[in-house]
Design a protein around this motif. Structure first.
Motif, mmCIF file in Angstrom:
data_model
loop_
_atom_site.group_PDB
_atom_site.id
_atom_site.type_symbol
_atom_site.label_atom_id
_atom_site.label_comp_id
_atom_site.label_asym_id
_atom_site.label_seq_id
_atom_site.Cartn_x
_atom_site.Cartn_y
_atom_site.Cartn_z
ATOM 1 N N ASN A 205 11.656 4.888 1.029
ATOM 2 C CA ASN A 205 11.946 4.482 0.033
ATOM 3 C C ASN A 205 11.505 3.244 -0.408
ATOM 4 O OD1 ASN A 205 14.672 6.091 -0.273
ATOM 5 N ND2 ASN A 205 14.541 6.224 1.387
ATOM 6 N N THR A 206 11.297 2.434 -2.254
ATOM 7 C CA THR A 206 10.637 1.737 -1.927
ATOM 8 C C THR A 206 11.751 0.228 -3.055
ATOM 9 O OG1 THR A 206 9.965 1.853 -4.115
ATOM 10 C CG2 THR A 206 8.624 2.495 -2.008
ATOM 11 N N ILE B 86 -5.867 1.327 6.141
ATOM 12 C CA ILE B 86 -6.142 2.728 6.895
ATOM 13 C C ILE B 86 -7.463 2.413 8.395
ATOM 14 C CG2 ILE B 86 -7.676 4.452 6.523
ATOM 15 C CD1 ILE B 86 -4.475 4.131 5.193
ATOM 16 N N THR B 87 -7.352 3.347 8.736
ATOM 17 C CA THR B 87 -7.915 2.962 10.140
ATOM 18 C C THR B 87 -8.358 4.704 10.457
ATOM 19 O OG1 THR B 87 -6.675 2.485 11.998
ATOM 20 C CG2 THR B 87 -7.743 0.688 10.929
ATOM 21 N N GLY B 88 -9.723 4.711 11.037
ATOM 22 C CA GLY B 88 -9.988 6.005 11.687
ATOM 23 C C GLY B 88 -8.546 6.739 12.293
ATOM 24 N N SER B 89 -7.692 5.696 13.922
ATOM 25 C CA SER B 89 -6.377 5.880 14.086
ATOM 26 C C SER B 89 -5.445 6.952 13.146
ATOM 27 C CB SER B 89 -6.397 5.436 15.527
ATOM 28 O OG SER B 89 -6.058 3.679 14.569
ATOM 29 N N ASN B 90 -5.548 6.125 12.003
ATOM 30 C CA ASN B 90 -4.224 6.021 11.458
ATOM 31 C C ASN B 90 -4.081 7.273 10.287
ATOM 32 O OD1 ASN B 90 -4.745 4.260 9.435
ATOM 33 N ND2 ASN B 90 -3.632 2.678 10.241
ATOM 34 N N GLU B 91 -5.390 7.297 9.648
ATOM 35 C CA GLU B 91 -5.627 8.029 8.394
ATOM 36 C C GLU B 91 -4.985 9.174 8.215
ATOM 37 O OE1 GLU B 91 -9.374 8.588 4.809
ATOM 38 O OE2 GLU B 91 -10.011 7.847 6.629
ATOM 39 N N LYS B 92 -5.650 10.085 9.411
ATOM 40 C CA LYS B 92 -5.293 11.407 8.850
ATOM 41 C C LYS B 92 -3.173 11.499 9.065
ATOM 42 C CE LYS B 92 -6.125 15.926 10.299
ATOM 43 N NZ LYS B 92 -4.776 16.358 9.795
ATOM 44 N N CYS B 93 -2.903 10.601 9.723
ATOM 45 C CA CYS B 93 -1.648 11.598 9.787
ATOM 46 C C CYS B 93 -0.378 10.398 8.846
ATOM 47 C CB CYS B 93 -1.222 10.604 11.503
ATOM 48 S SG CYS B 93 -1.272 8.673 11.214
ATOM 49 N N PHE B 94 -1.185 9.518 7.882
ATOM 50 C CA PHE B 94 -0.740 9.009 7.045
ATOM 51 C C PHE B 94 -0.609 9.652 5.625
ATOM 52 C CE2 PHE B 94 -0.854 6.708 2.794
ATOM 53 C CZ PHE B 94 0.582 6.356 2.876
ATOM 54 N N ARG B 95 -1.955 10.590 5.702
ATOM 55 C CA ARG B 95 -1.640 11.079 4.923
ATOM 56 C C ARG B 95 -0.735 12.464 4.756
ATOM 57 N NH1 ARG B 95 -6.902 11.454 1.546
ATOM 58 N NH2 ARG B 95 -8.582 9.962 2.143
ATOM 59 N N ASP B 96 -0.682 13.062 5.505
ATOM 60 C CA ASP B 96 -0.013 14.156 6.258
ATOM 61 C C ASP B 96 0.983 13.350 5.605
ATOM 62 O OD1 ASP B 96 -1.956 15.569 6.980
ATOM 63 O OD2 ASP B 96 -1.650 15.705 8.678
ATOM 64 N N MET B 97 1.542 12.491 6.753
ATOM 65 C CA MET B 97 3.345 11.857 5.946
ATOM 66 C C MET B 97 3.511 11.911 5.403
ATOM 67 S SD MET B 97 4.946 9.257 5.630
ATOM 68 C CE MET B 97 3.785 7.301 5.987
ATOM 69 N N ILE B 98 2.579 11.197 4.155
ATOM 70 C CA ILE B 98 3.102 11.301 2.895
ATOM 71 C C ILE B 98 2.955 12.247 2.006
ATOM 72 C CG2 ILE B 98 0.829 10.810 1.887
ATOM 73 C CD1 ILE B 98 4.320 8.370 1.279
ATOM 74 N N ARG B 99 2.520 12.788 2.276
ATOM 75 C CA ARG B 99 3.275 14.455 1.568
ATOM 76 C C ARG B 99 3.527 15.496 1.620
ATOM 77 N NH1 ARG B 99 -2.376 15.758 -1.177
ATOM 78 N NH2 ARG B 99 -4.081 14.130 -0.874
ATOM 79 N N PHE C 227 1.025 -1.130 0.114
ATOM 80 C CA PHE C 227 0.415 0.022 0.139
ATOM 81 C C PHE C 227 0.541 1.419 0.105
ATOM 82 C CE2 PHE C 227 -1.789 3.596 2.418
ATOM 83 C CZ PHE C 227 -2.349 3.719 2.186
ATOM 84 N N ILE C 228 1.462 0.986 0.513
ATOM 85 C CA ILE C 228 2.895 2.868 1.249
ATOM 86 C C ILE C 228 3.559 2.568 -0.228
ATOM 87 C CG2 ILE C 228 4.674 3.759 1.971
ATOM 88 C CD1 ILE C 228 4.005 2.545 4.013
ATOM 89 N N ALA C 229 4.305 1.900 -1.094
ATOM 90 C CA ALA C 229 4.742 1.630 -2.425
ATOM 91 C C ALA C 229 4.211 1.783 -3.187
ATOM 92 C CB ALA C 229 5.220 0.303 -1.989
ATOM 93 N N LYS C 230 2.698 2.002 -3.101
ATOM 94 C CA LYS C 230 1.168 2.252 -4.733
ATOM 95 C C LYS C 230 1.651 3.920 -3.876
ATOM 96 C CE LYS C 230 -0.141 -2.887 -5.492
ATOM 97 N NZ LYS C 230 -1.233 -2.908 -5.257
ATOM 98 N N ALA C 231 0.899 4.365 -2.871
ATOM 99 C CA ALA C 231 0.225 5.531 -2.530
ATOM 100 C C ALA C 231 2.037 6.422 -2.756
ATOM 101 C CB ALA C 231 -0.064 5.521 -0.712
ATOM 102 N N TYR C 232 3.481 6.192 -3.066
ATOM 103 C CA TYR C 232 4.307 6.374 -3.232
ATOM 104 C C TYR C 232 4.593 7.381 -4.381
ATOM 105 C CZ TYR C 232 9.142 8.959 -2.603
ATOM 106 O OH TYR C 232 9.805 9.647 -2.870
ATOM 107 N N LYS C 233 4.358 6.417 -5.117
ATOM 108 C CA LYS C 233 4.256 5.800 -6.458
ATOM 109 C C LYS C 233 2.741 6.800 -7.571
ATOM 110 C CE LYS C 233 7.115 1.771 -7.127
ATOM 111 N NZ LYS C 233 7.097 0.438 -7.766
ATOM 112 N N ALA C 234 2.072 6.523 -6.688
ATOM 113 C CA ALA C 234 0.694 7.592 -6.711
ATOM 114 C C ALA C 234 1.302 8.445 -7.014
ATOM 115 C CB ALA C 234 -0.719 7.009 -6.201
ATOM 116 N N LEU C 235 1.571 9.297 -5.620
ATOM 117 C CA LEU C 235 1.623 10.859 -5.327
ATOM 118 C C LEU C 235 3.188 11.434 -6.238
ATOM 119 C CD1 LEU C 235 1.413 11.692 -1.614
ATOM 120 C CD2 LEU C 235 0.045 12.566 -3.734
#
Length: 1066
Positions: free
Chosen positions: A407-408, A385-398, A348-356
């Motif tokens: 790094n993938t 993705i859950t309620g406890s990690n969604e926002k912090c993941f969005r902010d981190m990956i951006r 998931f993280i690898a795909k999200a990073y490449k998508a951005l």
């Protein structure tokens, strides 16, 4: 990094540390004794105050307000306030409140000072899921190998979640396999610290680790508790693992970690109060403190002030908790290597990073609404993705940190260039790109990483690329000394890998400014006589540097030129003989020179280890009497150049009462029959390691073992039958130290060998056997009974038997199938077989495929250094690849040497990596050239014979491939068993112009012509040649060749020796 000692708790340690733990209100600490594999590991139960998520914290102050109102200095003082610095205001993400740094600091002090872990060069944090993730066995092995290689080559500490599940179990398994693979009786067990940080209440059967609270009776009969446990036994707790349930609420500890930090959240047993902290899983309460511990481990208090040890986090698979762990790591500035292809969170993280970011090399803030990212998040909702990690993941990956620190790494087990360690270093290099405010900091970090890791090729490509050339020019002016050091290491190590010695052209004054430690490390990569020549007379400082070092105490005189040896002897050996503790002589001439009268060896008063390669039997007999008088001498290795006529040499060896290590290599004539040796007078030898490479009479083995009460390791590569019987058989003794045995039994009856096992092998742990002929060796039930009754401690059983079934009603396959019973499967000892001929199924080779418990056959391929190919019928789709092979033997005739054949070979082994090549059958010269064009690092070539097919040699020499090989090959040692003409010799010598050692059998009529050609002063192709051996030479030739050399003025300073019809010229 020094060897990590097996966890062991001395009484002194307990007494010293009881007060430390009681002051910290810590009562549960000591050692875990795992019943599953009989391993012991340190542990501590450490109480801490869990953090709260922002959502569960005070609602009257937003995270943005806290961030704005808290200065950087205040956040650092509070302990790395858990927020990514330099984030754009619109991308600040919700995180956790920090816990004080005191627990992390205290725990790292414990690891370093109390548990005595050596300082690492890298911190590796592995995170991932506790579930069994779906990964092919080949990919799993490749991943484990890459992780172990990265940790070992960088002297790392490895942190995980510590439980016996999912990724943590795989990490433990990887290092357990590596421990078995590298451990040997020749050296202490070396371990990488694998540290599990787990939740105390999340660990199954944690109550087994609660230390008993000691009590004592007071003067009036009442019971009064005491604060400490005073004995070692009290601090060791048995831990019995249990298999996790399908949906467990806890997991057992993994038995293959070396240390455990068990964090107690103080919420009590079965108490749901932990849920008020806002985390969905109780184990998540430890995530932030784990990150703090890993960051604290970076602080290098032992050496290199103001230097932080690099840290990397590796994500393998994982779920929602792993996503939180990654976010927390990025907040602390930790680079992440996401292993793509392992599933769930990693994918998931690898795909999200490449998508951005796609293939971006510079950071550009991504758009707020990225359709691809939103689609991925929706697909991963609930599972990742859950309620406890969604926002912090969005902010981190951006964020900018997310861009530089994620790094993938695509898992490609079939790629021979698969190197996780390289991916880690590149991730660390990339992380330094965030230090834009000061370019020198980035270059300083890259420089330190390159120096510490020895990754010079990656360092050069990154550090000296064109796009940073201007920046490096500015930094170089201020750091010229460090650049000088780096260049020295790059030049020396690259040249050493290429078997070259080069002159370092560096400004003299700058060169002298280097620290002594730098020079000592440089010296390690050079031969001592080159070091002495280049530095000893440079100035007084270097003379003292060498005289005060240990470099001159270990003398290894390999096959070097006579002029180099003369310098070596005069300036190093003679001047330092009272200091020398190791002396190795690898040339049949050097022993005569160093010990002209044999009693001169008495002047080597510090000598501990003596290695004779290619020594004459008669000479050694003379020197033995003087070895008795050397006060420190305890290790002897002998390799004879001539045939031995009897085994009396063993009697001489047993006379050396202080000898602890002995290796003897000898050969006898083909028609010679061995007589047994009689050792009845020598029954108390101190020898602990005894290695015999030569025919040894089996009926003398009983008495040999009876004379070795201190024996730890025994290896005999050829036990043979002898018709004579022993005059007297000694009483068997208990060999309680004997752990390792390797024997090759040549036509030895099983029941005779069984007597040896019953008398001497009770304590052995490793047994390796090569047998033949007697079919009883294939009796699984016989072995099972023998192992249970006479070898109860055996953990490695490795057998190779070649023979047929003749006196049995059962077929060959029926018999060997009995090695699949529960006894063998429980011990994880697996076997296979192959038939010599397809039409003969009643005979074959039966062998172990998995002698190490828990090993797979694929993992064993990585330890193979030597491969022998017996037929050309190897397919292009061969499934096995041996990545670390350096020696190849070809035992068949190659009719056509085409591109398909070389491609097939390269899929079997890395041809460019070979250093030794042996070809048993005759090759055409054209095929030899083709093969050499693919083996650029070859040092030794051994040929049976070759022919040029009567083609004009001038045309061959002028060919493009000949010119390429002649310029690129590094072959220094050439051995040709039979060469049919002088023209062919001239042809191959013209090809191999770097030759130093040349051994050949040639037509007697051409010997003199050969000498003229090779020793001619006008022959520039043999300018490096200094050692020549011509075999099968008539006894009259030495005198004739001496006369020829003198008459034609071919040589001035040389020596000549004639042994066993071999003529040596040096």
């Amino acid at each position: 990094m020094p060897a990590l000692r097996r966890p062991f708790m001395s009484q002194v340690w307990v007494d010293k540390n009881n007060k430390l733990y009681s002051d910290k209100q810590i009562e549960d600490y000591g050692q875990i004794h795992f019943t599953q594999n009989d391993r012991k590991s340190w542990y501590i139960r450490y109480p801490f105050d869990p953090p709260k998520t922002m959502e569960s914290a005070l609602q009257d102050e937003t995270h943005e307000q806290r961030t704005i109102n808290t200065t950087a200095e205040e956040r650092d003082h509070q302990g790395n306030f858990s927020v990514i610095k330099q984030l754009l205001p619109s991308h600040t993400f919700v995180s956790t409140l920090s816990v004080p740094r005191e627990p992390a600091k205290h725990l790292i002090e414990l690891l370093r000072d109390k548990w005595e872990l050596p300082p690492p060069e890298l911190i590796i944090s592995v995170t991932g899921g506790a579930k069994v993730f779906n990964l092919s066995q080949r990919s799993r092995i490749a991943l484990q190998k890459g992780l172990v290689s990265a940790a070992v080559t960088t002297d790392a500490w490895v942190f995980t979640g510590g439980t016996y599940a999912g990724v943590m179990k795989d990490v433990g398994d990887a290092f357990e396999k590596w421990t078995y693979k590298t451990s040997s009786v020749d050296r202490g067990l070396v371990q990488v610290p694998v540290i599990g940080i787990a939740s105390w209440y999340y660990a199954t059967n944690y109550r087994q680790l609660i230390q008993q609270r000691p009590v004592k009776v007071n003067s009036v009969g009442g019971i009064m508790s005491t604060s400490t446990l005073s004995t070692v036994a009290d601090r060791e707790k048995l831990y019995r693992n249990c298999v996790p349930q399908e949906k467990p609420s806890s997991y057992p500890l993994d038995p293959n970690h070396t240390h455990y930090i068990l964090l107690d959240d103080k919420c009590g047993v079965g108490d749901e109060t932990w849920s008020r902290y806002g985390f969905p899983v109780r184990a998540d309460l430890t995530i932030q403190l784990r990150a703090e511990i890993e960051q604290e481990a970076r602080c290098s208090s032992h050496y290199r002030h103001n230097y932080k040890i690099p840290i990397i986090q590796i994500l393998i698979e994982g779920g929602p908790s792993s996503l939180l762990t990654v976010v927390e790591a990025v907040m602390h500035g930790t680079p992440i290597v996401v292993i793509e292809g392992t599933g769930r969170a990693a994918n998931f993280i690898a795909k999200a990073y490449k998508a951005l970011y796609g293939n971006q090399t510079t950071y550009v803030p991504p758009a707020d609404n990225n359709a691809n990212l939103e689609r991925l998040i929706e697909e991963a909702r609930r599972e990742i993705i859950t309620g406890s990690n969604e926002k912090c993941f969005r902010d981190m990956i951006r964020s900018e940190k997310g861009f530089f620190l994620i790094n993938t790494f695509l898992l490609c087990p079939d790629d021979p260039e698969f190197k996780l360690s390289d991916a880690i270093l590149q991730a660390l290099f990339r992380a330094t790109s965030m230090l834009k405010h000061e370019i020198s900091d980035a270059h300083e970090q890259k420089f330190i990483l390159a120096m510490a890791w020895n990754k010079f090729d990656l360092a050069v490509s990154d550090m000296f690329s064109e796009n940073v050339k201007t920046q490096w020019t500015v930094w170089k002016e201020e750091n010229d000394k460090k650049i000088t050091q780096f260049k020295i290491f790059v030049v020396i190590k690259k040249r050493k890998l290429q078997n070259e010695i080069t002159t370092i052209n560096i400004n003299k004054s700058r060169f002298q400014d280097l620290a002594n430690e730098i020079f000592y490390e440089i010296f390690e990569y050079l031969d001592i006589h080159h070091v002495h020549k280049g530095f000893f007379n440079f100035n007084k400082r270097f003379k003292n540097l060498l005289n005060n070092s240990n470099l001159l105490t270990k003398i290894n005189i390999s096959t070097i030129s006579k002029s180099d040896f003369d310098y070596y002897y005069r300036n190093i050996v003679i001047r330092n003989r009272e200091r020398i503790n190791l002396l190795r002589l690898s040339n049949p001439f050097t022993t005569d020179i160093i010990f002209p009268p044999t009693n001169i060896i008495l002047k080597f008063i510090s000598l501990e280890t003596l290695i004779f390669d290619n020594i004459h039997v008669k000479y050694l007999n003379k020197i033995f009497d003087y070895l008795l008088d050397l006060p420190k001498f305890h290790s002897l290795t002998i390799s004879f150049i001539d045939y031995i006529e009897s085994l009396d040499i063993f009697i001489q060896i047993f006379r050396l009462s202080k000898l602890e290590y002995c290796k003897i290599i000898y050969k006898i004539k083909n028609n010679q029959s061995l007589l047994p040796i009689y050792l009845t007078k020598y029954d108390s030898s101190c020898i602990q390691y005894f290695i015999i490479n030569g025919d040894f009479p089996f009926n003398s083995l009983h008495n040999l073992l009876s004379c070795l009460p201190q024996l730890h390791h025994s290896s005999i590569n050829s036990l043979v039958n002898c018709h004579d019987t022993e005059r007297e058989e000694l009483s068997p003794i208990e060999l309680k130290y004997l752990k390792y045995v390797f024997l090759k039994l040549n036509f030895i009856d099983f029941y005779e060998f069984e007597k040896i096992i019953k008398n001497f092998f009770h304590y052995i742990q490793i047994l390796r056997l090569t047998t033949c002929f007697d079919e009883v060796y294939l009796n699984a039930k016989q072995w099972e009974d023998l192992i249970l009754s006479s070898m109860p401690y055996l953990r490695i059983f490795d057998i190779n038997h070649e023979g047929s079934i003749r006196n049995n009603k059962l077929t060959y396959h029926d018999i060997i199938d009995r090695f699949n019973s529960s006894f063998w499967l429980e011990k994880e000892w697996y076997f296979s077989h192959q038939h010599n001929w397809s039409h003969s199924l009643d005979s074959g080779i039966f062998y172990s495929t998995n002698p190490y418990r828990s090993y797979t056959s694929e993992m064993n391929l990585n330890s193979v250094k030597y491969v022998s190919i017996c037929e050309q019928n190897i397919t292009n789709n061969h499934v096995n690849y041996f990545p670390n092979v350096i020696q190849l033997t070809i035992k068949f005739y190659i009719e056509t040497f085409d591109e398909l054949f070389t491609t097939t070979l390269n899929r079997l082994i890395p041809l460019s990596q070979l250093t030794r090549l042996v070809i048993k059958y005759s090759f055409s010269f054209e095929n030899i050239i083709k093969l050499l064009s693919f083996t650029s690092n070859l040092c030794t070539l051994k040929l049976n014979s070759f022919s040029s097919n009567k083609i004009n040699s001038n045309l061959i020499i002028q060919s493009e491939i000949f010119q390429y090989v002649s310029k690129t090959n590094k072959i220094k040692n050439l051995d040709i068993k039979n060469c049919n003409s002088l023209d062919n010799i001239q042809l191959i010598v013209n090809l191999l112009s770097q030759l130093e050692y040349f051994k050949i059998i040639v037509n007697r009529k051409e010997i003199k012509q050969l000498i003229r050609f090779l020793l001619s002063k006008s022959n520039t192709k043999t300018q490096h040649l200094f050692f020549l051996c011509i075999s099968d030479v008539p006894v009259s030739y030495p005198k004739e060749l001496k006369a020829l050399i003198r008459l034609e003025n071919l040589l001035h300073d040389y020596r000549i020796k004639y042994l066993n019809r071999d003529l040596y010229i040096w």
